[in-house]
Scaffold this motif. Sequence first.
Motif, PDB file in Angstrom:
ATOM      1  N   VAL A  87       0.873  -1.181   0.000  1.00  0.00           N
ATOM      2  CA  VAL A  87       0.000   0.000   0.000  1.00  0.00           C
ATOM      3  C   VAL A  87       0.905   1.224   0.000  1.00  0.00           C
ATOM      4  CG1 VAL A  87      -1.796   1.284   1.204  1.00  0.00           C
ATOM      5  CG2 VAL A  87      -1.779  -1.219   1.290  1.00  0.00           C
ATOM      6  N   VAL A  88       0.948   1.896  -1.160  1.00  0.00           N
ATOM      7  CA  VAL A  88       1.840   3.042  -1.324  1.00  0.00           C
ATOM      8  C   VAL A  88       1.001   4.285  -1.618  1.00  0.00           C
ATOM      9  CG1 VAL A  88       3.743   4.003  -2.686  1.00  0.00           C
ATOM     10  CG2 VAL A  88       3.689   1.561  -2.180  1.00  0.00           C
ATOM     11  N   ILE A  89       1.308   5.359  -0.917  1.00  0.00           N
ATOM     12  CA  ILE A  89       0.656   6.639  -1.170  1.00  0.00           C
ATOM     13  C   ILE A  89       1.719   7.659  -1.537  1.00  0.00           C
ATOM     14  CG2 ILE A  89      -1.274   6.188   0.387  1.00  0.00           C
ATOM     15  CD1 ILE A  89       0.100   7.986   2.458  1.00  0.00           C
ATOM     16  N   LYS A  90       1.299   8.730  -2.175  1.00  0.00           N
ATOM     17  CA  LYS A  90       2.225   9.807  -2.507  1.00  0.00           C
ATOM     18  C   LYS A  90       1.905  10.989  -1.612  1.00  0.00           C
ATOM     19  CE  LYS A  90       2.984   8.481  -7.259  1.00  0.00           C
ATOM     20  NZ  LYS A  90       4.360   8.469  -7.636  1.00  0.00           N
ATOM     21  N   ALA A  91       2.965  11.657  -1.163  1.00  0.00           N
ATOM     22  CA  ALA A  91       2.804  12.821  -0.299  1.00  0.00           C
ATOM     23  C   ALA A  91       3.881  13.846  -0.631  1.00  0.00           C
ATOM     24  CB  ALA A  91       2.906  12.421   1.166  1.00  0.00           C
ATOM     25  N   SER A  92       3.569  15.083  -0.345  1.00  0.00           N
ATOM     26  CA  SER A  92       4.539  16.155  -0.532  1.00  0.00           C
ATOM     27  C   SER A  92       5.617  16.051   0.534  1.00  0.00           C
ATOM     28  CB  SER A  92       3.833  17.504  -0.424  1.00  0.00           C
ATOM     29  OG  SER A  92       4.767  18.546  -0.416  1.00  0.00           O
ATOM     30  N   ARG A  93       6.804  16.506   0.194  1.00  0.00           N
ATOM     31  CA  ARG A  93       7.912  16.502   1.153  1.00  0.00           C
ATOM     32  C   ARG A  93       7.554  17.349   2.377  1.00  0.00           C
ATOM     33  NH1 ARG A  93      13.709  15.612   0.445  1.00  0.00           N
ATOM     34  NH2 ARG A  93      13.277  15.114  -1.713  1.00  0.00           N
ATOM     35  N   ASP A  94       6.775  18.417   2.162  1.00  0.00           N
ATOM     36  CA  ASP A  94       6.380  19.299   3.255  1.00  0.00           C
ATOM     37  C   ASP A  94       5.392  18.643   4.221  1.00  0.00           C
ATOM     38  OD1 ASP A  94       7.956  21.303   2.208  1.00  0.00           O
ATOM     39  OD2 ASP A  94       6.317  22.175   1.034  1.00  0.00           O
ATOM     40  N   ALA A  95       4.797  17.518   3.850  1.00  0.00           N
ATOM     41  CA  ALA A  95       3.834  16.836   4.710  1.00  0.00           C
ATOM     42  C   ALA A  95       4.508  15.976   5.773  1.00  0.00           C
ATOM     43  CB  ALA A  95       2.901  15.966   3.866  1.00  0.00           C
ATOM     44  N   ILE A  96       5.826  15.880   5.747  1.00  0.00           N
ATOM     45  CA  ILE A  96       6.551  15.055   6.704  1.00  0.00           C
ATOM     46  C   ILE A  96       6.802  15.865   7.980  1.00  0.00           C
ATOM     47  CG2 ILE A  96       8.639  13.706   7.123  1.00  0.00           C
ATOM     48  CD1 ILE A  96       6.778  12.608   4.911  1.00  0.00           C
ATOM     49  N   ALA A  97       6.371  15.318   9.117  1.00  0.00           N
ATOM     50  CA  ALA A  97       6.543  15.995  10.405  1.00  0.00           C
ATOM     51  C   ALA A  97       7.883  15.641  11.038  1.00  0.00           C
ATOM     52  CB  ALA A  97       5.408  15.636  11.348  1.00  0.00           C
ATOM     53  N   GLY A  98       8.319  14.406  10.898  1.00  0.00           N
ATOM     54  CA  GLY A  98       9.572  14.001  11.513  1.00  0.00           C
ATOM     55  C   GLY A  98       9.869  12.539  11.259  1.00  0.00           C
ATOM     56  N   ALA A  99      10.963  12.092  11.826  1.00  0.00           N
ATOM     57  CA  ALA A  99      11.391  10.704  11.689  1.00  0.00           C
ATOM     58  C   ALA A  99      10.828   9.893  12.852  1.00  0.00           C
ATOM     59  CB  ALA A  99      12.904  10.615  11.672  1.00  0.00           C
ATOM     60  N   ILE A 100      10.724   8.580  12.646  1.00  0.00           N
ATOM     61  CA  ILE A 100      10.294   7.685  13.721  1.00  0.00           C
ATOM     62  C   ILE A 100      11.256   6.515  13.807  1.00  0.00           C
ATOM     63  CG2 ILE A 100       7.853   8.300  13.702  1.00  0.00           C
ATOM     64  CD1 ILE A 100       7.290   5.897  11.963  1.00  0.00           C
ATOM     65  N   ASN A 101      11.357   5.950  15.013  1.00  0.00           N
ATOM     66  CA  ASN A 101      12.172   4.756  15.229  1.00  0.00           C
ATOM     67  C   ASN A 101      11.401   3.524  14.784  1.00  0.00           C
ATOM     68  OD1 ASN A 101      14.296   6.200  16.399  1.00  0.00           O
ATOM     69  ND2 ASN A 101      13.373   6.097  18.421  1.00  0.00           N
ATOM     70  N   LYS A 102      12.079   2.388  14.764  1.00  0.00           N
ATOM     71  CA  LYS A 102      11.411   1.140  14.395  1.00  0.00           C
ATOM     72  C   LYS A 102      10.320   0.761  15.381  1.00  0.00           C
ATOM     73  CE  LYS A 102      15.109  -0.779  11.659  1.00  0.00           C
ATOM     74  NZ  LYS A 102      15.924  -1.918  11.319  1.00  0.00           N
ATOM     75  N   ASP A 103      10.461   1.206  16.642  1.00  0.00           N
ATOM     76  CA  ASP A 103       9.429   0.893  17.632  1.00  0.00           C
ATOM     77  C   ASP A 103       8.250   1.866  17.570  1.00  0.00           C
ATOM     78  OD1 ASP A 103      10.637   3.135  18.647  1.00  0.00           O
ATOM     79  OD2 ASP A 103      11.097   2.275  20.612  1.00  0.00           O
ATOM     80  N   GLY A 104       8.305   2.848  16.670  1.00  0.00           N
ATOM     81  CA  GLY A 104       7.193   3.761  16.462  1.00  0.00           C
ATOM     82  C   GLY A 104       7.251   5.052  17.254  1.00  0.00           C
ATOM     83  N   THR A 105       8.324   5.287  17.996  1.00  0.00           N
ATOM     84  CA  THR A 105       8.419   6.527  18.747  1.00  0.00           C
ATOM     85  C   THR A 105       8.963   7.642  17.863  1.00  0.00           C
ATOM     86  OG1 THR A 105      10.619   5.937  19.554  1.00  0.00           O
ATOM     87  CG2 THR A 105       8.742   5.381  20.969  1.00  0.00           C
ATOM     88  N   SER A 106       8.454   8.841  18.058  1.00  0.00           N
ATOM     89  CA  SER A 106       8.873   9.998  17.259  1.00  0.00           C
ATOM     90  C   SER A 106      10.264  10.420  17.655  1.00  0.00           C
ATOM     91  CB  SER A 106       7.921  11.164  17.485  1.00  0.00           C
ATOM     92  OG  SER A 106       6.647  10.836  17.021  1.00  0.00           O
ATOM     93  N   VAL A 107      10.987  10.931  16.672  1.00  0.00           N
ATOM     94  CA  VAL A 107      12.336  11.419  16.902  1.00  0.00           C
ATOM     95  C   VAL A 107      12.421  12.812  16.299  1.00  0.00           C
ATOM     96  CG1 VAL A 107      14.778  11.067  16.378  1.00  0.00           C
ATOM     97  CG2 VAL A 107      13.310   9.117  16.832  1.00  0.00           C
ATOM     98  N   ALA A 108      12.987  13.747  17.056  1.00  0.00           N
ATOM     99  CA  ALA A 108      13.185  15.100  16.534  1.00  0.00           C
ATOM    100  C   ALA A 108      14.284  15.070  15.489  1.00  0.00           C
ATOM    101  CB  ALA A 108      13.553  16.041  17.669  1.00  0.00           C
ATOM    102  N   PRO A 109      14.259  15.999  14.530  1.00  0.00           N
ATOM    103  CA  PRO A 109      15.360  16.075  13.567  1.00  0.00           C
ATOM    104  C   PRO A 109      16.683  16.278  14.287  1.00  0.00           C
ATOM    105  CG  PRO A 109      13.530  17.442  12.856  1.00  0.00           C
ATOM    106  CD  PRO A 109      13.210  16.955  14.240  1.00  0.00           C
ATOM    107  N   ALA A 110      17.778  15.910  13.644  1.00  0.00           N
ATOM    108  CA  ALA A 110      19.104  15.950  14.265  1.00  0.00           C
ATOM    109  C   ALA A 110      19.454  17.344  14.752  1.00  0.00           C
ATOM    110  CB  ALA A 110      20.151  15.479  13.260  1.00  0.00           C
ATOM    111  N   GLY A 111      20.126  17.395  15.903  1.00  0.00           N
ATOM    112  CA  GLY A 111      20.518  18.670  16.495  1.00  0.00           C
ATOM    113  C   GLY A 111      21.919  19.067  16.091  1.00  0.00           C
ATOM    114  N   LYS A 112      22.559  19.896  16.903  1.00  0.00           N
ATOM    115  CA  LYS A 112      23.888  20.403  16.596  1.00  0.00           C
ATOM    116  C   LYS A 112      24.927  19.289  16.529  1.00  0.00           C
ATOM    117  CE  LYS A 112      23.226  24.888  18.747  1.00  0.00           C
ATOM    118  NZ  LYS A 112      23.605  25.743  19.854  1.00  0.00           N
TER     119      LYS A 112
END
Length: 122
Positions: A87-112
């Motif tokens: 099941v594949v959908i198409k989305a705009s790059r701007d629709a991405i909120a962030g990355a997630i781990n394999k366990d499903g927890t949200s991860v903030a974008p990389a810091g300094k």
Amino acid sequence: MNGIAFAAGPAGGTGAAGGFASFIPLILIFVVFYFLLIRPQQKQAKQHQKFLSELKKGSRVLTKGGIHAVITDIDGNVLSLEIAKDVVIKASRDAIAGAINKDGTSVAPAGKDGKAAPKTGG
């Protein structure tokens, strides 16, 4: 005649200094807002734009709509996201909120330091 002249303001050059002094609290409020609200938000937006530009195939992402997906293809600004098997959908790059781990927890974008930090609730 003298009554009219006194009503216009104090004699001497103190009118300009008094006018500037009345703007000092307004300037201080702007400085506080800049350092507490505007500057951190600009840094966060810049960090998120960097994260979006570094997306690649195989990355696990969370969309702003709350969909957990894996990027299967990137075509410019359009991402193909697999949300379930075949099941594949198409989305705009701007629709991405962030990355997630394999366990499903949200991860903030990389810091300094380049390491991704867990998002805090809120």
